[in-house]
Write a protein that holds these residues in place. Structure first.
Motif, mmCIF file in Angstrom:
data_model
loop_
_atom_site.group_PDB
_atom_site.id
_atom_site.type_symbol
_atom_site.label_atom_id
_atom_site.label_comp_id
_atom_site.label_asym_id
_atom_site.label_seq_id
_atom_site.Cartn_x
_atom_site.Cartn_y
_atom_site.Cartn_z
ATOM 1 N N ASN A 2 -16.898 42.285 -20.537
ATOM 2 C CA ASN A 2 -15.488 42.685 -20.598
ATOM 3 C C ASN A 2 -14.537 41.622 -20.054
ATOM 4 O OD1 ASN A 2 -15.247 45.204 -21.885
ATOM 5 N ND2 ASN A 2 -16.251 46.158 -20.139
ATOM 6 N N LEU A 3 -14.683 40.416 -20.551
ATOM 7 C CA LEU A 3 -13.709 39.386 -20.186
ATOM 8 C C LEU A 3 -12.560 39.463 -21.178
ATOM 9 C CD1 LEU A 3 -15.950 36.271 -19.418
ATOM 10 C CD2 LEU A 3 -15.191 38.086 -17.886
ATOM 11 N N LEU A 4 -11.378 38.973 -20.758
ATOM 12 C CA LEU A 4 -10.252 38.916 -21.684
ATOM 13 C C LEU A 4 -10.536 37.826 -22.709
ATOM 14 C CD1 LEU A 4 -7.179 39.160 -19.303
ATOM 15 C CD2 LEU A 4 -8.210 40.964 -20.664
ATOM 16 N N PRO A 5 -10.348 38.119 -23.984
ATOM 17 C CA PRO A 5 -10.653 37.119 -24.997
ATOM 18 C C PRO A 5 -9.687 35.929 -24.933
ATOM 19 C CG PRO A 5 -9.598 39.024 -25.996
ATOM 20 C CD PRO A 5 -9.844 39.369 -24.564
ATOM 21 N N LYS A 6 -10.168 34.767 -25.343
ATOM 22 C CA LYS A 6 -9.349 33.543 -25.429
ATOM 23 C C LYS A 6 -8.641 33.218 -24.116
ATOM 24 C CE LYS A 6 -8.047 34.687 -30.147
ATOM 25 N NZ LYS A 6 -6.869 34.989 -30.941
ATOM 26 N N THR A 7 -9.251 33.618 -23.013
ATOM 27 C CA THR A 7 -8.630 33.401 -21.713
ATOM 28 C C THR A 7 -9.596 32.582 -20.863
ATOM 29 O OG1 THR A 7 -7.633 35.563 -21.978
ATOM 30 C CG2 THR A 7 -7.532 34.626 -19.794
ATOM 31 N N GLU A 38 -8.409 32.385 -15.197
ATOM 32 C CA GLU A 38 -7.428 33.441 -15.472
ATOM 33 C C GLU A 38 -8.092 34.815 -15.505
ATOM 34 O OE1 GLU A 38 -4.045 30.981 -17.987
ATOM 35 O OE2 GLU A 38 -5.534 32.172 -19.061
ATOM 36 N N GLU A 51 -8.616 35.816 -11.972
ATOM 37 C CA GLU A 51 -7.343 36.139 -11.313
ATOM 38 C C GLU A 51 -6.872 37.565 -11.607
ATOM 39 O OE1 GLU A 51 -4.644 33.184 -12.738
ATOM 40 O OE2 GLU A 51 -4.553 32.217 -10.797
ATOM 41 N N LEU A 52 -7.389 38.147 -12.713
ATOM 42 C CA LEU A 52 -6.850 39.412 -13.216
ATOM 43 C C LEU A 52 -6.656 40.509 -12.162
ATOM 44 C CD1 LEU A 52 -5.851 40.785 -15.837
ATOM 45 C CD2 LEU A 52 -8.155 41.679 -16.089
ATOM 46 N N PRO A 53 -7.693 40.844 -11.347
ATOM 47 C CA PRO A 53 -7.471 41.935 -10.377
ATOM 48 C C PRO A 53 -6.333 41.617 -9.415
ATOM 49 C CG PRO A 53 -9.799 41.416 -10.547
ATOM 50 C CD PRO A 53 -9.070 40.343 -11.291
ATOM 51 N N ARG A 66 -15.040 37.781 -10.869
ATOM 52 C CA ARG A 66 -13.879 38.664 -10.950
ATOM 53 C C ARG A 66 -14.070 39.866 -10.012
ATOM 54 N NH1 ARG A 66 -13.100 40.876 -16.709
ATOM 55 N NH2 ARG A 66 -14.845 42.145 -16.045
#
Lengths: 406, 247
Positions: free
Chosen positions: B96-101, B105, B108-110, B158
């Motif tokens: 569940n990583l953000l795509p194309k990121t 980054e 850093e999400l949380p 993460r």
């Protein structure tokens, strides 16, 4: 949740899908650009009509015999004989808000000068007529009070008449032209004015003393019209009232009896023309507005699809601590950014198209600042309005289901 | 030792049409700081429901759940989101990583959802977390440019970045080949050694050998809760594995 972080998140999400963001924007771009261009064209034609009308004399007042609205069979105002010379004298003597007043009678027929002839009307008026109609003598001079008193056979002619009767370019001053067998001496030539807003040639004009036209051409004692000029444009409604009172007194009309004359101002004519162009502008703006709404629906559609497509992403964001309101704000900000960016590009395009129309098609264009502001505001509101539903849907997702969504 | 997780007679019922499904029928246990617990069970044993409850994604129908001493049961959705943000690190089977990121980054999400952390500190902590999982040289790699093992390492980074009270791993090795699975297990054992509390939900019984405690679920109840006195080293196992042909 910090607003700058939300902007960063939304911006990254958009940057990851540049093509989709651009296609979504396209609807807004076209919508805003067409609203601005359509309004610019509409306003442009309105302004040009107004300019033309003001060259016709913006404070002009026209008095015609016959009531404006009357039951039963209505008569042609020209055949009515209720407007007399005494009425003209009374207005000239009594009206205080009127600077110039001129009677008007006209006879039509053929003008002949040497071997040339031309069909025309001869208007009988006094010197004030020039001021009222915003005409100027270019060559020679206007006829005099003495000419009126003696019903002299003199006239002042416009450029179209000169061109047709004296095609070889000789000066018509002092020449004799014949109108229905009556010889007139040309004493002046008017400055050319061109066509008016209704497409009438304002230079096909022959002005003679009204006494001459009434006695020698028509043998009548009544006037077909009285022209007057109000002190200024703002005073013209008051001047109309004043003239109306004078005429009612002159015609011995009792209270309750309808007017047997009609007074029109240039303002009425211009408002009539404006109504047409306003209608056109409204119509164009409506069509453009519809395309803006369609653009908004485009945003909703794409955002809606993207919520489904990004269900896992939303689930992940929720599991790492995004609250419903954070997700809602992210999607709303995305929608607003799309619509505002689209709006800005649309404004540029709209102005560009307007300029293109101006310089290529030579249409009059007038971009009003409020139309730019309005369409910009509308597209922002569109973004919020159409972005709300998909954003709400995203925020209400269950993180457990969203994270395992395939 | 401090109790990180305390479950007291947790019940969770689901209304499915007319029927009521009892997913959890009175689960009680507590986990102290620094434990590496595997939770096992076949499908339908209530494993996923328990994980959702532990992860504050779901609230129990009955019973009390204390996460780091805080009662979760009566919390609103938003309050639980904030709690997840501060106390829990998730590691999922499908990363569940953000795509194309980029990796940094993603990590850093949380912290993006934590206003107390400045942009500068966020970046620093993300880089530290990536270093800790051995991806210090791949900070700017995008998620679609990485292998499964690397993606799972980013996901673990993460989960670490907010310094959580507990790391919840859901079949974290389920999508990986044997070798990469061991690499990830080595990483979990390293985190365990550093004093992290880890809960690893899986249906793979082998993983229990590398954890300090194993809880087995069946039909919504705990049927076995044993402490592993003989923790095997995943690193040793990894060394014994035959090398891949490609390498």
């Amino acid at each position: 949740m910090n607003i700058t972080n939300l902007f960063k998140i939304a911006l990254r999400a958009l940057a990851n899908n540049k093509m989709r963001a651009f296609l979504t924007m396209l609807g807004i771009i076209i919508g805003v650009a067409s609203v601005i261009a359509m309004l610019a064209i509409g306003q442009g034609s309105k302004t040009s009509i107004q300019n033309q009308i003001s060259t016709m004399g913006s404070n002009m007042i026209m008095i015609q015999p016959g009531a404006d609205r009357m039951g039963g069979v209505r008569q042609d105002p020209a055949s009515m004989q209720t407007l007399k010379l005494e009425n003209f004298e009374a207005i000239r003597a009594q009206a205080k808000l009127v600077t110039a007043v001129s009677p008007s009678v006209s006879a039509s027929g053929q003008l002949i000068a040497g071997s040339n002839n031309y069909p025309s009307q001869v208007t009988g008026a006094n010197q004030d007529y020039l001021h009222i109609r915003q005409l100027k003598v270019k060559e020679g001079s206007m006829f005099t009070d003495n000419d009126i008193k003696t019903s002299a056979k003199v006239c002042v002619i416009g450029k179209t008449i000169v061109d047709n009767l004296f095609p070889d370019g000789t000066s018509p001053i002092g020449k004799i032209i014949r109108f229905n067998q009556v010889p007139f001496k040309v004493v002046g030539v008017l400055q050319p004015k061109g066509f008016n807003a209704m497409g009438m040639d304002q230079d096909a004009i022959v002005i003679a003393p009204y006494t001459t036209v009434m006695k020698r051409l028509l043998a009548q004692t009544y006037l077909s019209m009285i022209f007057a000029s109000a002190v200024s444009e703002e005073y013209s409604p008051m001047a109309v009232d004043e003239i109306s009172q004078i005429l009612r007194r002159e015609h011995n009309l009792k209270n309750g009896q309808a007017d047997d004359f009609t007074i029109r101002t240039q303002e009425e004519i211009s408002s009539m023309l404006n109504t047409t162009s306003t209608l056109m502008t409204t119509l164009l703006a409506c069509i453009a507005g519809i395309s803006l709404v369609v653009g908004g629906i485009g945003i909703m559609n794409i955002m809606y699809v993207s919520v489904t497509e990004r269900t896992r992403e939303i689930g992940l964001r929720m599991s790492v601590g995004a609250r419903g309101v954070d997700i809602l704000s992210q999607f709303l900000i995305e929608a607003i950014m799309i619509s505002i960016t689209g709006g800005l590009i649309g404004v540029l395009f709209g102005c560009g198209i307007s300029m293109l129309v101006k310089y290529v098609a030579n249409w009059p264009i007038y971009i009003q600042p409020w139309t730019v502001l309005l369409s910009f505001a509308v597209c922002t509101v569109t973004g919020v309005f159409f972005g709300w539903y998909p954003a709400k849907k995203a925020a209400n997702l269950d993180p457990i289901e969203a994270i395992r969504y395939e | 030792m401090k109790k990180v997780i305390e479950l007291d007679n947790i019940r969770r019922d689901f209304q499915v049409g007319e029927e009521v499904v009892h997913a959890l029928r009175g689960v009680s246990f507590s986990i102290t700081e620094g434990e590496f617990v595997t939770i096992m069970g076949t499908s339908g044993s209530g494993k996923s429901t328990l994980l959702n409850t532990l992860g504050c994604l779901d609230t129990p129908t009955k019973g009390e759940y204390y996460l780091d001493g805080i009662s979760v049961r009566t919390m609103t959705k938003s309050e639980r989101a904030v709690l997840r943000n501060r106390k829990i690190g998730f590691v999922f089977q499908n990363y569940n990583l953000l795509p194309k990121t980029t990796a940094v980054e993603n990590v850093e999400l949380p912290l993006m959802y934590n206003t107390a952390v400045s942009a500068k500190e966020r970046r620093k902590r993300a880089i530290d977390a990536l270093m800790a999982v051995g991806l210090g040289d791949r900070l700017e790699h995008k998620s679609n440019q990485m292998s499964g093992g690397q993606m799972q390492r980013v996901a673990i980074a993460r989960a670490l970045v907010n310094d959580p009270a507990v790391i919840l791993a859901d079949e974290a090795t389920g999508n990986l080949d044997t070798r990469t699975s061991f690499e990830i297990l080595v990483l979990f054992q390293k985190l365990h050694a550093e004093g992290r509390t880890i809960i690893f939900v899986t249906h793979n019984p082998d993983i229990a050998r590398y954890s300090s405690r194993n809880i087995r679920l069946r039909d919504g109840k705990v049927i076995e809760d044993t402490y592993n006195t003989n923790i095997q080293s995943a690193a040793e196992q990894l060394a014994q594995l035959p090398k891949n042909d490609e390498e």
